[in-house]
Design a protein around this motif. Structure first.
Motif, short mmCIF file in Angstrom:
data_model
loop_
_atom_site.label_atom_id
_atom_site.label_comp_id
_atom_site.label_asym_id
_atom_site.label_seq_id
_atom_site.Cartn_x
_atom_site.Cartn_y
_atom_site.Cartn_z
N THR A 1 0.75 -0.98 0.13
CA THR A 1 -0.30 0.02 -0.03
C THR A 1 0.73 1.58 -0.04
O THR A 1 2.10 0.93 0.38
N SER A 2 0.25 2.15 -0.40
CA SER A 2 0.70 3.43 -0.15
C SER A 2 0.52 4.72 -0.10
O SER A 2 -0.80 4.84 -0.53
N ASP A 3 0.87 5.60 0.36
CA ASP A 3 -0.11 6.46 1.07
C ASP A 3 1.13 8.14 0.54
O ASP A 3 1.55 7.73 -0.68
N SER A 4 0.25 9.31 -0.31
CA SER A 4 0.68 10.48 -0.51
C SER A 4 2.25 10.45 -1.07
O SER A 4 2.82 10.82 -1.47
N ASP A 5 3.00 10.05 0.18
CA ASP A 5 4.77 9.99 0.57
C ASP A 5 5.15 8.73 -0.07
O ASP A 5 6.48 8.83 0.36
N GLY A 6 4.31 7.81 -0.57
CA GLY A 6 5.44 6.23 -1.02
C GLY A 6 5.61 6.04 0.60
O GLY A 6 5.67 4.72 -0.28
N TRP A 7 4.47 5.89 1.10
CA TRP A 7 5.21 4.91 1.81
C TRP A 7 3.96 4.13 2.36
O TRP A 7 2.86 4.37 2.08
#
Length: 130
Positions: free
Chosen positions: A108-114
């Motif tokens: 999964t990825s949030d807006s920061d790619g984490w």
């Protein structure tokens, strides 16, 4: 569910070092290559801040505020996560949390790619004084 227990926090003078540890247990899969772990920190009244993460193939990422001073590492099985913190600054004072996940959730990825981690420890306090 994965259980995470942090340790190693404490009080240190600015410029000093600390090493945080996080012990993980309860992974459902035996495939350690599909595990991802990270360190976050939070001070009262502020949102949680990303610090460093490690994932597949040992890839690591750091926030700009700690890059060059902190080093994240883990054992091969990702049963233990570490954060070596050098050249500590007053602004590094915070509660530090270990986070982890496994399998598809590591992609999964949030807006920061984490990744968006499901599992969190209780935290360990780091206090840096002048």
């Amino acid at each position: 569910a994965v259980q995470l227990v942090e340790s190693g926090g404490g009080s240190v003078q600015a410029g000093g070092s600390l090493r945080l540890s996080c012990a993980a247990s309860g992974y459902t899969s035996s495939d350690s290559s599909d595990r991802c772990m990270a360190w976050f920190r939070q001070v009262p009244g502020k949102g949680r801040e990303k610090v460093a993460r490690t994932g597949r193939d040992g890839v690591t990422r750091y926030s700009g505020s700690v890059k060059g001073r902190f080093t994240i590492s883990a054992d091969n099985a990702k049963n233990y996560l570490y954060l070596q913190m050098n050249s500590l600054k007053l602004e590094d004072s915070a509660m530090y949390y270990c986070a982890a996940d496994e399998g598809s959730l590591c992609y999964t990825s949030d807006s920061d790619g984490w990744p968006v981690y499901r599992y969190w420890g209780q935290g360990t306090q780091v206090t840096v004084s002048s």
